[in-house]
Design an enzyme around this catalytic site. Structure first.
Site, PDB file in Angstrom:
ATOM      1  N   SER A 220       0.679  -1.031  -0.147  1.00 36.81           N
ATOM      2  CA  SER A 220      -0.088   0.064  -0.219  1.00 36.81           C
ATOM      3  C   SER A 220       0.719   0.943   0.270  1.00 36.81           C
ATOM      4  CB  SER A 220      -0.454   0.074   1.035  1.00 36.81           C
ATOM      5  OG  SER A 220      -1.590   1.029   1.795  1.00 36.81           O
ATOM      6  N   GLY A 222      -0.442   4.889   0.291  1.00 33.64           N
ATOM      7  CA  GLY A 222      -1.112   5.389   0.738  1.00 33.64           C
ATOM      8  C   GLY A 222      -2.324   5.980  -0.024  1.00 33.64           C
ATOM      9  N   ALA A 223      -2.317   7.158  -0.246  1.00 31.76           N
ATOM     10  CA  ALA A 223      -3.372   7.978  -1.388  1.00 31.76           C
ATOM     11  C   ALA A 223      -2.681   7.976  -2.672  1.00 31.76           C
ATOM     12  CB  ALA A 223      -2.729   9.452  -1.160  1.00 31.76           C
ATOM     13  N   GLY A 225      -1.591   4.957  -3.980  1.00 35.02           N
ATOM     14  CA  GLY A 225      -2.692   3.752  -4.538  1.00 35.02           C
ATOM     15  C   GLY A 225      -2.152   2.689  -4.133  1.00 35.02           C
ATOM     16  N   GLY A 251      -6.359  -0.160   5.006  1.00 32.96           N
ATOM     17  CA  GLY A 251      -5.834  -1.763   4.256  1.00 32.96           C
ATOM     18  C   GLY A 251      -5.947  -2.744   4.572  1.00 32.96           C
ATOM     19  N   ASP A 252      -6.984  -2.604   5.865  1.00 30.15           N
ATOM     20  CA  ASP A 252      -7.143  -4.071   6.297  1.00 30.15           C
ATOM     21  C   ASP A 252      -8.576  -4.677   5.213  1.00 30.15           C
ATOM     22  OD1 ASP A 252      -6.012  -4.318   8.575  1.00 30.15           O
ATOM     23  OD2 ASP A 252      -7.644  -3.385   9.625  1.00 30.15           O
TER      24      ASP A 252
END
Length: 315
Positions: A220, A222-223, A225, A251-252
């Site tokens: 991940s 974050g913003a 992608g 994230g989960d």
């Protein structure tokens, strides 16, 4: 069926507040109480998608009983491991501008007998599992090698393992070749021991985790992608997000979306990003249902933008 393992679950209270002012009385504009822990959140997202899931977790005291009740109310089968210590309670403060402040309690210390009971419960519950998702930090009493032992036992039983943890526990587990690991960009930087400033940096770090044993890496960013780096190829995906309300459990939710869609390839990556994008637009740690998803907002490509600077570089 997706089996989740959460060694250090929690009872999570989320308060929506206009802003944080130290030393002042702050009046919440909204509040929620949810069962917490990364594996628990994966189960909640799987259940919201209408799929069967079983949550294995140590539970103790009144908070533990409440966690079990809340999961049961969401249609999640619970395989509890009774422990002497009380399940931890966490607090999250979500400001109107999307900034989240979390206060996480340490949780109980597990005995050697409770540790073995947890491993045995996973074995008993894994017979019908398509995937076992092992998620979150380890509680006091469990060595960093605990996840490695879990992965080894699961593989001997023929199960596929998705691992979402960090630090020494992640590095120790890599030698047992988990089928997929899901670090965020900070955890990825920590694992390789250097800063990550671009998407290309993240790709190289994910490739190093594969060299250390991970069969696939779902990272991940974050913003920006998510990346999927696997033997079959490397893909980058991103999604349009209109309003960010809370990133708790996003994230989960992404990991749940990935596993629901089969756990490999660009289709599963697209599902992961769609679930994560939906989650951040919901309050607290609410998990998205199919009605919240917008697959059309997701873009997946094998042409990796290696020079793209990360919005939030990892130091």
């Amino acid at each position: 069926m997706i089996l989740t393992v959460t060694p250090n679950p929690s009872l999570d209270r989320t308060y929506e507040v206009p802003a944080l002012d130290r030393g002042e009385v702050i009046r919440a504009t909204g509040e929620r109480m949810d069962p917490g822990g990364k594996g628990v959140n994966v189960s909640r997202a799987v259940a919201a998608a209408g799929r069967r899931t079983v949550a294995v977790l140590p539970l103790g005291g009144a908070p533990g009983a409440l966690v079990a009740d809340l999961l049961d109310a969401q249609g999640i089968e619970v395989a509890p491991v009774p422990v002497a210590g009380a399940t931890r309670s966490n607090i999250a403060l979500a400001e109107a501008d999307g900034v989240l402040t979390k206060i996480n309690a340490p949780g109980p210390e597990l005995t050697s007998a409770e540790e073995e009971a947890l491993l045995e419960t996973v074995r008993e519950q894994s017979r019908d599992a398509d995937w076992i998702a092992c998620c979150g930090s380890l509680p006091r009493g469990l060595a960093p090698s605990w996840y490695a032992e879990l992965v080894a036992r699961a593989h001997r039983a023929g199960a596929r393992i998705a691992l979402d943890t960090s630090g020494p526990a992640l590095l120790a587990a890599l030698r047992e070749r988990p089928d997929v690991v899901k670090p965020n960009v900070e955890e990825l930087a920590e694992a390789v021991g250097r800063p990550l400033a671009t998407v290309g940096d993240a790709v190289k770090a994910a490739e190093e985790l594969r060299e250390l044993g991970a069969r696939a890496v779902l990272a991940s960013l974050g913003a920006d992608g998510q990346l999927l780096v696997a033997e079959e190829g490397t893909w980058f995906a991103s999604a349009r997000v209109d309003v960010v309300r809370s990133n708790v459990g996003a994230g989960d939710s992404s990991l749940a979306g990935f596993l629901i869609a089969g756990g490999s390839g660009p289709g599963a990556l697209a599902s992961a990003v769609a679930h994560g994008a939906a989650a951040v637009q919901l309050p607290g740690s609410v998990m998205p249902s199919p009605a919240n998803l917008d697959p059309g907002a997701v873009t997946v490509t094998a042409e990796i933008p290696v020079d793209r600077v990360l919005t939030e570089p990892a130091s």
